[in-house]
Structures are given as structure tokens and as C-alpha cells.
Design a protein around this motif. Sequence first.
Motif, PDB file in Angstrom:
ATOM      1  N   PRO A 194      47.594  10.933  92.212  1.00 24.39           N
ATOM      2  CA  PRO A 194      49.005  11.337  92.323  1.00 24.39           C
ATOM      3  C   PRO A 194      49.801  11.113  91.041  1.00 24.39           C
ATOM      4  CG  PRO A 194      48.625   9.270  93.477  1.00 24.39           C
ATOM      5  CD  PRO A 194      47.277   9.784  93.065  1.00 24.39           C
ATOM      6  N   ALA A 195      49.241  10.339  90.103  1.00 24.95           N
ATOM      7  CA  ALA A 195      49.951  10.090  88.846  1.00 24.95           C
ATOM      8  C   ALA A 195      49.846  11.266  87.884  1.00 24.95           C
ATOM      9  CB  ALA A 195      49.400   8.830  88.175  1.00 24.95           C
ATOM     10  N   LEU A 196      48.948  12.207  88.154  1.00 22.44           N
ATOM     11  CA  LEU A 196      48.785  13.354  87.263  1.00 22.44           C
ATOM     12  C   LEU A 196      49.851  14.404  87.574  1.00 22.44           C
ATOM     13  CD1 LEU A 196      44.903  13.863  87.272  1.00 22.44           C
ATOM     14  CD2 LEU A 196      46.300  12.904  85.435  1.00 22.44           C
ATOM     15  N   PRO A 197      50.704  14.764  86.604  1.00 29.15           N
ATOM     16  CA  PRO A 197      51.737  15.768  86.876  1.00 29.15           C
ATOM     17  C   PRO A 197      51.171  17.181  86.996  1.00 29.15           C
ATOM     18  CG  PRO A 197      51.807  15.117  84.572  1.00 29.15           C
ATOM     19  CD  PRO A 197      50.805  14.215  85.241  1.00 29.15           C
ATOM     20  N   ARG A 198      49.998  17.430  86.402  1.00 28.02           N
ATOM     21  CA  ARG A 198      49.383  18.759  86.442  1.00 28.02           C
ATOM     22  C   ARG A 198      47.919  18.586  86.868  1.00 28.02           C
ATOM     23  NH1 ARG A 198      52.554  22.296  83.561  1.00 28.02           N
ATOM     24  NH2 ARG A 198      50.829  23.629  82.913  1.00 28.02           N
ATOM     25  N   PRO A 199      47.691  18.369  88.155  1.00 24.93           N
ATOM     26  CA  PRO A 199      46.350  17.998  88.612  1.00 24.93           C
ATOM     27  C   PRO A 199      45.381  19.158  88.793  1.00 24.93           C
ATOM     28  CG  PRO A 199      47.839  18.060  90.467  1.00 24.93           C
ATOM     29  CD  PRO A 199      48.674  18.348  89.246  1.00 24.93           C
ATOM     30  N   VAL A 200      45.854  20.401  88.676  1.00 28.03           N
ATOM     31  CA  VAL A 200      44.987  21.559  88.904  1.00 28.03           C
ATOM     32  C   VAL A 200      44.517  22.117  87.558  1.00 28.03           C
ATOM     33  CG1 VAL A 200      44.813  23.891  89.852  1.00 28.03           C
ATOM     34  CG2 VAL A 200      46.129  22.134  91.064  1.00 28.03           C
ATOM     35  N   VAL A 201      43.201  22.135  87.363  1.00 27.83           N
ATOM     36  CA  VAL A 201      42.601  22.677  86.144  1.00 27.83           C
ATOM     37  C   VAL A 201      41.825  23.933  86.515  1.00 27.83           C
ATOM     38  CG1 VAL A 201      41.061  22.242  84.196  1.00 27.83           C
ATOM     39  CG2 VAL A 201      42.408  20.365  85.165  1.00 27.83           C
ATOM     40  N   SER A 202      42.116  25.032  85.831  1.00 31.35           N
ATOM     41  CA  SER A 202      41.457  26.315  86.104  1.00 31.35           C
ATOM     42  C   SER A 202      40.742  26.797  84.853  1.00 31.35           C
ATOM     43  CB  SER A 202      42.480  27.367  86.549  1.00 31.35           C
ATOM     44  OG  SER A 202      43.206  26.921  87.682  1.00 31.35           O
ATOM     45  N   ASN A 203      39.473  27.167  85.002  1.00 30.37           N
ATOM     46  CA  ASN A 203      38.665  27.694  83.905  1.00 30.37           C
ATOM     47  C   ASN A 203      38.204  29.107  84.254  1.00 30.37           C
ATOM     48  OD1 ASN A 203      37.862  25.323  81.919  1.00 30.37           O
ATOM     49  ND2 ASN A 203      37.789  24.474  83.984  1.00 30.37           N
ATOM     50  N   ALA A 204      38.307  30.011  83.300  1.00 26.95           N
ATOM     51  CA  ALA A 204      37.739  31.353  83.459  1.00 26.95           C
ATOM     52  C   ALA A 204      36.742  31.588  82.334  1.00 26.95           C
ATOM     53  CB  ALA A 204      38.827  32.418  83.422  1.00 26.95           C
ATOM     54  N   LEU A 205      35.592  32.140  82.681  1.00 26.46           N
ATOM     55  CA  LEU A 205      34.561  32.481  81.698  1.00 26.46           C
ATOM     56  C   LEU A 205      34.151  33.927  81.945  1.00 26.46           C
ATOM     57  CD1 LEU A 205      32.650  31.569  79.415  1.00 26.46           C
ATOM     58  CD2 LEU A 205      31.023  30.891  81.184  1.00 26.46           C
ATOM     59  N   VAL A 206      34.314  34.764  80.917  1.00 26.04           N
ATOM     60  CA  VAL A 206      34.040  36.194  81.048  1.00 26.04           C
ATOM     61  C   VAL A 206      33.080  36.617  79.940  1.00 26.04           C
ATOM     62  CG1 VAL A 206      35.039  38.514  81.096  1.00 26.04           C
ATOM     63  CG2 VAL A 206      36.329  36.583  82.040  1.00 26.04           C
ATOM     64  N   ASN A 207      32.044  37.337  80.326  1.00 25.95           N
ATOM     65  CA  ASN A 207      31.105  37.910  79.364  1.00 25.95           C
ATOM     66  C   ASN A 207      31.555  39.335  79.073  1.00 25.95           C
ATOM     67  OD1 ASN A 207      28.871  39.147  78.057  1.00 25.95           O
ATOM     68  ND2 ASN A 207      27.488  37.639  78.953  1.00 25.95           N
ATOM     69  N   VAL A 208      32.120  39.526  77.878  1.00 27.61           N
ATOM     70  CA  VAL A 208      32.645  40.829  77.472  1.00 27.61           C
ATOM     71  C   VAL A 208      31.638  41.468  76.523  1.00 27.61           C
ATOM     72  CG1 VAL A 208      34.570  42.075  76.427  1.00 27.61           C
ATOM     73  CG2 VAL A 208      34.994  39.959  77.702  1.00 27.61           C
ATOM     74  N   ASN A 209      30.811  42.335  77.063  1.00 29.93           N
ATOM     75  CA  ASN A 209      29.824  43.051  76.256  1.00 29.93           C
ATOM     76  C   ASN A 209      28.958  42.095  75.433  1.00 29.93           C
ATOM     77  OD1 ASN A 209      28.569  45.441  75.487  1.00 29.93           O
ATOM     78  ND2 ASN A 209      29.840  45.672  73.655  1.00 29.93           N
ATOM     79  N   GLY A 210      28.594  40.944  76.028  1.00 27.94           N
ATOM     80  CA  GLY A 210      27.749  39.977  75.342  1.00 27.94           C
ATOM     81  C   GLY A 210      28.500  38.883  74.624  1.00 27.94           C
ATOM     82  N   ARG A 211      29.810  38.975  74.558  1.00 30.41           N
ATOM     83  CA  ARG A 211      30.622  37.945  73.908  1.00 30.41           C
ATOM     84  C   ARG A 211      31.340  37.129  74.974  1.00 30.41           C
ATOM     85  NH1 ARG A 211      34.783  38.625  68.838  1.00 30.41           N
ATOM     86  NH2 ARG A 211      35.692  36.547  68.931  1.00 30.41           N
ATOM     87  N   LEU A 212      31.217  35.799  74.895  1.00 31.04           N
ATOM     88  CA  LEU A 212      31.822  34.933  75.895  1.00 31.04           C
ATOM     89  C   LEU A 212      33.275  34.637  75.550  1.00 31.04           C
ATOM     90  CD1 LEU A 212      28.952  32.361  76.527  1.00 31.04           C
ATOM     91  CD2 LEU A 212      29.464  34.472  77.761  1.00 31.04           C
ATOM     92  N   VAL A 213      34.129  34.807  76.539  1.00 38.82           N
ATOM     93  CA  VAL A 213      35.550  34.485  76.402  1.00 38.82           C
ATOM     94  C   VAL A 213      35.877  33.443  77.463  1.00 38.82           C
ATOM     95  CG1 VAL A 213      37.910  35.349  76.547  1.00 38.82           C
ATOM     96  CG2 VAL A 213      36.115  36.780  75.542  1.00 38.82           C
ATOM     97  N   ARG A 214      36.408  32.306  77.035  1.00 35.04           N
ATOM     98  CA  ARG A 214      36.714  31.219  77.966  1.00 35.04           C
ATOM     99  C   ARG A 214      38.154  30.772  77.764  1.00 35.04           C
ATOM    100  NH1 ARG A 214      32.888  26.217  77.607  1.00 35.04           N
ATOM    101  NH2 ARG A 214      31.628  27.421  79.058  1.00 35.04           N
ATOM    102  N   VAL A 215      38.871  30.573  78.869  1.00 32.47           N
ATOM    103  CA  VAL A 215      40.228  30.033  78.809  1.00 32.47           C
ATOM    104  C   VAL A 215      40.359  28.954  79.873  1.00 32.47           C
ATOM    105  CG1 VAL A 215      41.264  32.150  77.905  1.00 32.47           C
ATOM    106  CG2 VAL A 215      41.146  31.795  80.371  1.00 32.47           C
ATOM    107  N   GLN A 216      41.290  28.041  79.646  1.00 31.71           N
ATOM    108  CA  GLN A 216      41.526  26.943  80.580  1.00 31.71           C
ATOM    109  C   GLN A 216      43.016  26.665  80.665  1.00 31.71           C
ATOM    110  OE1 GLN A 216      40.585  22.586  79.732  1.00 31.71           O
ATOM    111  NE2 GLN A 216      38.997  23.069  81.228  1.00 31.71           N
TER     112      GLN A 216
END
Length: 251
Positions: A60-82
Motif C-alpha cells: 500500500p505504500a507504493l503510489p503507482r503499484p501497477v506496472v504494464s509491459n508491452a513487447l511487440v515484434n515489428v517485422n523482426g524488430r522488438l519494441v518494448r515499453v513499460q
Amino acid sequence: MSVHGDAPVVLAELPVEVTTDGYFAPDVPDHARRKVRAALRYCPYPILRASVRMVRFPDPALPRPVVSNALVNVNGRLVRVQTTASSAREGLDALQHSLRTAIERIDRHPGRRGHGQRPVVPDAGDDPEIHPHGTYAPVSCTVDEAIADLDALDREFHLFHDVDTDVDTVVFRAGPTGYRLAQVRHQPLEVTPATPVAIEVGDAPRLSVGDATERLRCSGQPWVLFADSATGRGTVLHVGRDGHYGLVTLD
């Protein structure tokens, strides 16, 4: 329309694998799929695979407790955001925006990546910006808990305060066991972790942020652990996915 494998696929039908850890409402996975498809709608390249992993930390001490990761393979190139957020929907809104921005960068940083390779980090030039941020998971924990957080967050390293040794520590992926520890002050482990882990010998250097920036720039490494000369606390300076630097602190 995009491409999945060798056959054209309408983005509304693009398979998006979604996994969650922690409590989320039942409609969150479908909402995540819609957000990813919306972010990829204008991608001019074939989409080979897309996945999302969401973690909610119960502290409960974490103000932003939700972490979301997306990983997309775009024509063989990996794109990741968090992203980190206070709620799942806020996190997915930010994830959609970050993913679309990352896709747009592909045109500015062309090049093809093979399957299974790590995402390309763009070069921010000779004067990268430094963006401070806290650690994404609970600050104080055991080594086993830190390894679990590292895997849940799908990151290359995780800075934490080891409650057993009372030392600021980084766990990262390396070595024969798959995990390795680097400590601000070298200290034998008080408790043997359930997960086998190797340990770096020696203390982390005591540096200012400016000195750490120069060390990171010259080393060619993705991150550096140091004891901040101003606070004495363990701190990590790392190369972000936009080519700028992130400064992870425990304060």
C-alpha cells in the motif's frame, strides 16, 4: 491491416497475449488487447507478435503499484515499453501512448532485428538527459523477493535494499545461475536464497551523478551501480529505451 506470420491479419483480430500477476478486474485483459491494437493501427510494418504483462504490487505504500509491459515484434524488430500507474486503466492509457510513440520512432531509427534479440536503444547524442525515478517494486525485501520482482517486471536489473544484509543491492541477469548480485558494500549473504545466485566481489564505487554519467558513457554498458556521494545510498544510472539516462534511487 497488418501481418501476422505470413498471412495478412486485420488488427482487430491480431492475437495479443496478456498475462497478469496480482488482482485485476476480469475485463482488463480485453481492454489491454484493445489498447495495443489501437497503438499499432497505423504501423506500416508487419506485426509478428504482441504481448502484454501486467503486475499489481500489493504494497500500500507504493503510489503507482501497477506496472504494464508491452513487447511487440515489428517485422523482426522488438519494441518494448513499460509504464507505472495507480490503476490498470491509467496504466493502459499510458501504455497505448508510449507504444505508439515507440512505433513511430522506428522510421527515425531504421534497422531490422532478428527474433529473440533485445530491443534497439536509440542514441540520444552527446548530451543525453537524466530522468530520475524510483524503483518500481517495494524498496526493502529479501533476495528471493527481489528476483521475483525482477521476473515479474521483465527487467534486466532491479535495485533494492536487502533486509537480511542491510545493504543496497542490485540483482541482474548474468552468470551461470542466471542471476547475479552487486552490492554497494560487499557483504556475505545472511540467508541463502532459494534461487541460486552469484555475487560480485567488491564494493560499488562512490561517485557523484556527474561522475557516474561519465563512467556509463565510457563503459558502453547498459547501467552502472554506484554509491551516491551525496547520500551514500545505492543508485543505478542506466540507458533508457529512448537513449537518455534513467537514475534509479531508493529514496
